[in-house]
Design a protein around this motif. Structure first.
Motif, PDB file in Angstrom:
ATOM      1  N   THR A   1     -19.231  14.197  20.369  1.00  0.00           N
ATOM      2  CA  THR A   1     -18.780  14.235  18.991  1.00  0.00           C
ATOM      3  C   THR A   1     -19.824  15.329  18.346  1.00  0.00           C
ATOM      4  N   GLY A   2     -19.082  15.368  17.628  1.00  0.00           N
ATOM      5  CA  GLY A   2     -20.257  16.285  16.356  1.00  0.00           C
ATOM      6  C   GLY A   2     -20.404  17.613  16.821  1.00  0.00           C
ATOM      7  N   GLY A   3     -20.477  18.045  18.077  1.00  0.00           N
ATOM      8  CA  GLY A   3     -20.660  19.490  18.776  1.00  0.00           C
ATOM      9  C   GLY A   3     -20.007  20.314  18.859  1.00  0.00           C
ATOM     10  N   TYR A   4     -20.421  22.089  18.096  1.00  0.00           N
ATOM     11  CA  TYR A   4     -19.227  22.964  18.823  1.00  0.00           C
ATOM     12  C   TYR A   4     -20.112  23.747  19.925  1.00  0.00           C
ATOM     13  N   ALA A   5     -20.700  23.520  20.375  1.00  0.00           N
ATOM     14  CA  ALA A   5     -21.520  24.408  21.379  1.00  0.00           C
ATOM     15  C   ALA A   5     -20.521  24.481  22.564  1.00  0.00           C
ATOM     16  N   LEU A   6     -20.533  23.863  23.118  1.00  0.00           N
ATOM     17  CA  LEU A   6     -19.994  23.726  24.511  1.00  0.00           C
ATOM     18  C   LEU A   6     -18.539  24.213  24.570  1.00  0.00           C
ATOM     19  N   ARG A   7     -18.060  24.833  25.109  1.00  0.00           N
ATOM     20  CA  ARG A   7     -16.604  25.766  25.353  1.00  0.00           C
ATOM     21  C   ARG A   7     -15.882  24.736  26.860  1.00  0.00           C
ATOM     22  N   ALA A   8     -16.289  24.094  27.762  1.00  0.00           N
ATOM     23  CA  ALA A   8     -15.742  23.692  28.474  1.00  0.00           C
ATOM     24  C   ALA A   8     -16.677  22.344  28.733  1.00  0.00           C
ATOM     25  N   VAL A   9     -15.398  20.872  29.931  1.00  0.00           N
ATOM     26  CA  VAL A   9     -16.081  20.325  30.071  1.00  0.00           C
ATOM     27  C   VAL A   9     -16.062  20.174  31.429  1.00  0.00           C
ATOM     28  N   TYR A  10     -17.106  20.097  33.005  1.00  0.00           N
ATOM     29  CA  TYR A  10     -15.684  19.601  34.013  1.00  0.00           C
ATOM     30  C   TYR A  10     -16.732  17.604  34.875  1.00  0.00           C
ATOM     31  N   PRO A  11     -15.918  18.023  35.125  1.00  0.00           N
ATOM     32  CA  PRO A  11     -15.882  16.847  36.051  1.00  0.00           C
ATOM     33  C   PRO A  11     -16.856  16.003  37.071  1.00  0.00           C
ATOM     34  N   GLU A  12     -17.048  17.490  37.387  1.00  0.00           N
ATOM     35  CA  GLU A  12     -18.527  17.310  38.244  1.00  0.00           C
ATOM     36  C   GLU A  12     -19.518  16.891  37.536  1.00  0.00           C
ATOM     37  N   TRP A  13     -19.195  17.186  36.443  1.00  0.00           N
ATOM     38  CA  TRP A  13     -20.940  16.806  35.354  1.00  0.00           C
ATOM     39  C   TRP A  13     -20.566  14.901  35.858  1.00  0.00           C
ATOM     40  N   TRP A  14     -20.093  13.800  36.210  1.00  0.00           N
ATOM     41  CA  TRP A  14     -19.884  12.508  36.023  1.00  0.00           C
ATOM     42  C   TRP A  14     -20.321  12.863  37.809  1.00  0.00           C
ATOM     43  N   GLY A  15     -19.594  13.241  38.542  1.00  0.00           N
ATOM     44  CA  GLY A  15     -20.170  13.409  40.469  1.00  0.00           C
ATOM     45  C   GLY A  15     -18.422  13.423  41.202  1.00  0.00           C
ATOM     46  N   ALA A  16     -17.702  13.839  40.231  1.00  0.00           N
ATOM     47  CA  ALA A  16     -16.181  14.021  40.559  1.00  0.00           C
ATOM     48  C   ALA A  16     -16.117  15.711  42.031  1.00  0.00           C
ATOM     49  N   SER A  17     -15.696  15.527  42.792  1.00  0.00           N
ATOM     50  CA  SER A  17     -15.276  16.948  43.135  1.00  0.00           C
ATOM     51  C   SER A  17     -14.025  16.683  44.137  1.00  0.00           C
TER      52      SER A  17
END
Length: 275
Positions: free
Chosen positions: A103-119
């Motif tokens: 929250t507060g940022g615009y730099a990221l274009r996308a978020v991936y569930p792999e970042w939290w360990g999903a696959s």
């Protein structure tokens, strides 16, 4: 200004997954100030942090195999870019643990569930909380229409089929995009638990699902996607102006399929749901 390359190991950051490195990282961020910098997170173990905010001028580089670990009950805010593959880079950051907040940022274009360990190859028990954490990170936990916080929403990308064993909560998700990056037959969510929806959508509006598959392999007496306003989540927009573009629903002969719209009737609305 050219971007400074900063290896955290050179600045008293242990990065061993046990030592709390908040003081060292905060000191480094103070030294960097507003100058562009890329922080290289060391491989091996995640860097453990309490509440800290990485400003927009700081890029977090996990490409060497590094990661962040949020201390329980603490919030790590990231306003800048993230460099790394679709690997796990956030630890102890599932619902009820620590929090990763964009929250507060615009730099990221996308978020991936792999970042939290999903696959796509992980179990449903692993994927379910990781996907919920990714949804919170992409769309917040209470970004009502009146808050204006929807401007910080990032696209949630699903690059494969993810097994889940519980319902994913989409509450107060206003202005969203969820995209399958592997095509509509090979990207999406598969429910493996009986009589569980895939999405419990409350006060969800102005968004797009595209190139996805919603599937069940367990017997269901509920719809796979539920868009409603049951008035238990506070005042906000009712479901409206939602588009399903190139989305496939698969019941495999054991479950109901498709979208259930505004089952509470009246002002639960269901206005302009496009398939």
């Amino acid at each position: 200004q050219p971007e400074a390359i900063v290896n955290l190991r050179d600045h008293d950051v242990s990065g061993d997954g046990r030592t709390n490195d908040t003081r060292a990282v905060s000191s480094l961020l103070t030294t960097i100030g507003s100058s562009p910098a890329r922080l290289i997170f060391p491989p091996g173990f995640p860097t453990l942090l309490n509440t800290v905010s990485f400003p927009v001028n700081v890029t977090l580089d996990f490409s060497a195999g590094g990661a962040l670990k949020a201390a329980t009950g603490q919030r790590i805010t990231i306003l800048g870019r993230i460099v790394g593959t679709t690997q796990q880079i956030f630890y102890n950051a599932l619902p009820g643990q620590g929090t990763i907040d964009f929250t507060g940022g615009y730099a990221l274009r996308a978020v991936y569930p792999e970042w939290w360990g999903a696959s796509p190859g992980a179990s449903a028990a692993i994927n379910t909380p990781a996907l919920q954490a990714a949804e919170y990170a992409a769309f917040g936990t209470n970004r009502t229409n009146g808050s204006g916080l929807a401007r910080y929403n990032r696209e949630l990308q699903l690059c494969g089929m993810y097994d889940i064993n519980d319902e994913l909560q989409f509450y107060h998700v206003i202005g969203f995009r969820i995209t399958g990056c592997g095509g509509k037959f090979s990207s999406g969510l598969r429910q493996t638990a009986a009589n569980k929806r895939i999405l419990d959508g409350q006060n969800i509006a102005y968004g797009v699902f595209e190139q996805l598959k919603f599937e069940t392999t367990a017997s269901q007496n509920v719809a796979l996607v539920d868009l409603d306003n049951d008035h238990t989540h506070g005042v906000d927009l009712s479901p409206q102006n939602i588009t399903f573009r190139d989305v496939t629903f698969v019941g495999n002969g054991v479950g109901q399929i498709g979208v259930l719209i505004a089952k509470h009737g009246g002002d639960a609305k269901g206005d302009n749901i496009r398939c």
